[in-house]
Design a protein around this motif. Structure first.
Motif, PDB file in Angstrom:
ATOM      1  N   TYR A  81       0.642  -1.114   0.118  1.00 17.72           N
ATOM      2  CA  TYR A  81       0.113  -0.208   0.133  1.00 17.72           C
ATOM      3  C   TYR A  81       0.617   1.372   0.065  1.00 17.72           C
ATOM      4  O   TYR A  81       0.383   2.259  -0.181  1.00 17.72           O
ATOM      5  N   ARG A  82       2.171   1.214   0.237  1.00 13.73           N
ATOM      6  CA  ARG A  82       3.050   2.235   0.264  1.00 13.73           C
ATOM      7  C   ARG A  82       3.203   2.885  -1.200  1.00 13.73           C
ATOM      8  O   ARG A  82       3.534   2.144  -2.190  1.00 13.73           O
ATOM      9  N   ASP A  83       3.260   4.115  -1.235  1.00 13.17           N
ATOM     10  CA  ASP A  83       3.505   4.675  -2.692  1.00 13.17           C
ATOM     11  C   ASP A  83       3.898   6.110  -2.193  1.00 13.17           C
ATOM     12  O   ASP A  83       3.285   6.865  -2.247  1.00 13.17           O
ATOM     13  N   GLY A  84       5.397   6.342  -2.365  1.00  6.25           N
ATOM     14  CA  GLY A  84       6.157   7.334  -2.008  1.00  6.25           C
ATOM     15  C   GLY A  84       5.953   8.626  -2.927  1.00  6.25           C
ATOM     16  O   GLY A  84       5.713   9.652  -2.528  1.00  6.25           O
ATOM     17  N   GLU A  85       5.750   8.191  -4.331  1.00  2.00           N
ATOM     18  CA  GLU A  85       5.646   9.232  -5.234  1.00  2.00           C
ATOM     19  C   GLU A  85       4.072   9.797  -5.166  1.00  2.00           C
ATOM     20  O   GLU A  85       4.074  11.018  -4.936  1.00  2.00           O
ATOM     21  N   LYS A  86       3.048   9.009  -4.907  1.00  2.00           N
ATOM     22  CA  LYS A  86       1.805   9.535  -4.683  1.00  2.00           C
ATOM     23  C   LYS A  86       1.766  10.249  -3.262  1.00  2.00           C
ATOM     24  O   LYS A  86       0.927  11.299  -3.391  1.00  2.00           O
ATOM     25  N   ALA A  87       2.367   9.700  -2.259  1.00  2.00           N
ATOM     26  CA  ALA A  87       2.417  10.456  -0.949  1.00  2.00           C
ATOM     27  C   ALA A  87       2.882  11.718  -0.855  1.00  2.00           C
ATOM     28  O   ALA A  87       2.165  12.719  -0.535  1.00  2.00           O
ATOM     29  N   VAL A  88       3.966  11.943  -1.690  1.00  2.00           N
ATOM     30  CA  VAL A  88       4.407  13.353  -1.688  1.00  2.00           C
ATOM     31  C   VAL A  88       3.536  14.235  -2.363  1.00  2.00           C
ATOM     32  O   VAL A  88       3.242  15.487  -2.086  1.00  2.00           O
ATOM     33  N   SER A  89       3.007  13.769  -3.669  1.00  3.25           N
ATOM     34  CA  SER A  89       1.995  14.591  -4.437  1.00  3.25           C
ATOM     35  C   SER A  89       0.854  15.104  -3.652  1.00  3.25           C
ATOM     36  O   SER A  89       0.353  16.232  -3.482  1.00  3.25           O
ATOM     37  N   ILE A  90       0.097  14.152  -2.901  1.00  2.00           N
ATOM     38  CA  ILE A  90      -1.152  14.257  -2.037  1.00  2.00           C
ATOM     39  C   ILE A  90      -0.724  15.383  -0.740  1.00  2.00           C
ATOM     40  O   ILE A  90      -1.391  15.881  -0.290  1.00  2.00           O
ATOM     41  N   ALA A  91       0.479  14.882  -0.312  1.00  2.00           N
ATOM     42  CA  ALA A  91       0.956  15.680   0.983  1.00  2.00           C
ATOM     43  C   ALA A  91       0.989  17.031   0.600  1.00  2.00           C
ATOM     44  O   ALA A  91       0.954  17.930   1.262  1.00  2.00           O
ATOM     45  N   ARG A  92       1.848  17.429  -0.524  1.00  2.00           N
ATOM     46  CA  ARG A  92       2.023  18.728  -1.182  1.00  2.00           C
ATOM     47  C   ARG A  92       0.668  19.342  -1.261  1.00  2.00           C
ATOM     48  O   ARG A  92       0.550  20.612  -0.916  1.00  2.00           O
ATOM     49  N   ARG A  93      -0.329  18.766  -1.605  1.00  2.00           N
ATOM     50  CA  ARG A  93      -1.608  19.258  -1.845  1.00  2.00           C
ATOM     51  C   ARG A  93      -2.086  19.809  -0.441  1.00  2.00           C
ATOM     52  O   ARG A  93      -2.737  20.605  -0.336  1.00  2.00           O
ATOM     53  N   SER A  94      -2.070  18.831   0.482  1.00  2.00           N
ATOM     54  CA  SER A  94      -2.504  19.136   1.819  1.00  2.00           C
ATOM     55  C   SER A  94      -1.774  20.171   2.384  1.00  2.00           C
ATOM     56  O   SER A  94      -2.395  21.076   3.013  1.00  2.00           O
ATOM     57  N   CYS A  95      -0.627  20.537   2.083  1.00  2.00           N
ATOM     58  CA  CYS A  95       0.082  21.754   2.631  1.00  2.00           C
ATOM     59  C   CYS A  95      -0.288  22.925   1.804  1.00  2.00           C
ATOM     60  O   CYS A  95      -0.524  24.213   2.508  1.00  2.00           O
ATOM     61  N   GLU A  96      -0.728  22.818   0.518  1.00  2.00           N
ATOM     62  CA  GLU A  96      -1.236  24.058  -0.112  1.00  2.00           C
ATOM     63  C   GLU A  96      -2.643  24.343   0.591  1.00  2.00           C
ATOM     64  O   GLU A  96      -2.957  25.523   0.860  1.00  2.00           O
ATOM     65  N   LEU A  97      -3.501  23.370   1.013  1.00  2.00           N
ATOM     66  CA  LEU A  97      -4.758  23.554   1.383  1.00  2.00           C
ATOM     67  C   LEU A  97      -4.586  24.118   3.001  1.00  2.00           C
ATOM     68  O   LEU A  97      -5.573  24.983   3.146  1.00  2.00           O
ATOM     69  N   LEU A  98      -3.865  23.680   3.797  1.00  2.00           N
ATOM     70  CA  LEU A  98      -3.784  23.883   5.139  1.00  2.00           C
ATOM     71  C   LEU A  98      -2.687  24.945   5.414  1.00  2.00           C
ATOM     72  O   LEU A  98      -2.598  25.347   6.646  1.00  2.00           O
ATOM     73  N   GLY A  99      -1.886  25.171   4.671  1.00  2.00           N
ATOM     74  CA  GLY A  99      -0.723  25.825   4.935  1.00  2.00           C
ATOM     75  C   GLY A  99       0.634  25.423   5.040  1.00  2.00           C
ATOM     76  O   GLY A  99       0.589  24.404   5.568  1.00  2.00           O
ATOM     77  N   TRP A 100       1.693  26.114   4.547  1.00  2.00           N
ATOM     78  CA  TRP A 100       2.984  25.465   4.870  1.00  2.00           C
ATOM     79  C   TRP A 100       3.601  25.744   6.200  1.00  2.00           C
ATOM     80  O   TRP A 100       4.726  25.635   6.488  1.00  2.00           O
ATOM     81  N   ASP A 101       2.888  26.266   7.123  1.00  2.00           N
ATOM     82  CA  ASP A 101       3.097  26.193   8.487  1.00  2.00           C
ATOM     83  C   ASP A 101       2.608  25.517   9.489  1.00  2.00           C
ATOM     84  O   ASP A 101       2.491  25.779  10.542  1.00  2.00           O
ATOM     85  N   ASN A 102       1.965  24.319   8.920  1.00  2.00           N
ATOM     86  CA  ASN A 102       0.947  23.584   9.928  1.00  2.00           C
ATOM     87  C   ASN A 102       2.050  22.329  10.284  1.00  2.00           C
ATOM     88  O   ASN A 102       2.278  21.591   9.077  1.00  2.00           O
ATOM     89  N   PRO A 103       2.421  22.150  11.429  1.00  2.00           N
ATOM     90  CA  PRO A 103       3.188  21.025  11.537  1.00  2.00           C
ATOM     91  C   PRO A 103       2.982  19.713  11.508  1.00  2.00           C
ATOM     92  O   PRO A 103       3.576  18.737  10.984  1.00  2.00           O
ATOM     93  N   SER A 104       1.479  19.621  11.521  1.00  2.00           N
ATOM     94  CA  SER A 104       0.944  18.295  11.226  1.00  2.00           C
ATOM     95  C   SER A 104       1.093  17.594   9.720  1.00  2.00           C
ATOM     96  O   SER A 104       1.396  16.683   9.406  1.00  2.00           O
ATOM     97  N   VAL A 105       0.870  18.662   8.864  1.00  2.00           N
ATOM     98  CA  VAL A 105       0.835  18.540   7.384  1.00  2.00           C
ATOM     99  C   VAL A 105       2.512  18.347   7.056  1.00  2.00           C
ATOM    100  O   VAL A 105       2.917  17.697   6.365  1.00  2.00           O
ATOM    101  N   LEU A 106       3.269  19.056   7.645  1.00  2.00           N
ATOM    102  CA  LEU A 106       4.672  19.233   7.187  1.00  2.00           C
ATOM    103  C   LEU A 106       5.331  17.703   7.655  1.00  2.00           C
ATOM    104  O   LEU A 106       6.147  17.408   7.152  1.00  2.00           O
ATOM    105  N   ASP A 107       4.775  17.162   8.753  1.00  2.00           N
ATOM    106  CA  ASP A 107       5.260  15.988   9.286  1.00  2.00           C
ATOM    107  C   ASP A 107       4.757  14.806   8.402  1.00  2.00           C
ATOM    108  O   ASP A 107       5.873  13.934   7.993  1.00  2.00           O
ATOM    109  N   THR A 108       3.615  15.133   7.813  1.00  2.00           N
ATOM    110  CA  THR A 108       3.288  13.831   6.664  1.00  2.00           C
ATOM    111  C   THR A 108       4.036  14.112   5.406  1.00  2.00           C
ATOM    112  O   THR A 108       4.544  13.098   4.917  1.00  2.00           O
TER     113      THR A 108
END
Length: 111
Positions: A36-63
């Motif tokens: 179930y792991r997919d680093g490529e997809k995880a980075v893409s989706i995590a970057r979108r989360s940072c765009e939505l929640l902000g690049w100053d959110n420690p939880s999304v930066l952890d992800t």
């Protein structure tokens, strides 16, 4: 895995559902079952989360850090984890610090 289809559907239904993006990225980056792991997809989706929640959110930066570590990009993982630690409240730093130590050792985080 049911969670994969659930997150996929949640994001399709609401492309701006930041929490679904973050949780899905974390699952793809840290699932103990490597099928179930997919680093490529995880980075893409995590970057979108940072765009939505902000690049100053420690939880999304952890992800985002976990996603980069899964992809083997430990310098990026260390960079974003360090930023997450800087932004985190005092009570949340220890967990983030332990993950940083993994990335510094060249190891990904697994849940």
């Amino acid at each position: 895995m049911l969670a994969v289809s659930d997150y996929t559907m949640a994001i399709e239904l609401n492309p701006d559902y930041a929490k679904a993006h973050n949780n899905f990225a974390l699952l793809l980056a840290t699932c103990p079952d490597d099928k179930y792991r997919d680093g490529e997809k995880a980075v893409s989706i995590a970057r979108r989360s940072c765009e939505l929640l902000g690049w100053d959110n420690p939880s999304v930066l952890d992800t985002l850090s976990a996603a980069y570590a899964e992809r083997g990009q430990f310098a990026e993982a260390i960079k974003w984890q360090t930023k997450a630690i800087e932004l985190a409240p005092a009570g949340g730093k220890a967990v983030l610090q332990s993950r940083l130590q993994l990335y510094e050792a060249g190891k990904p985080y697994r849940q």
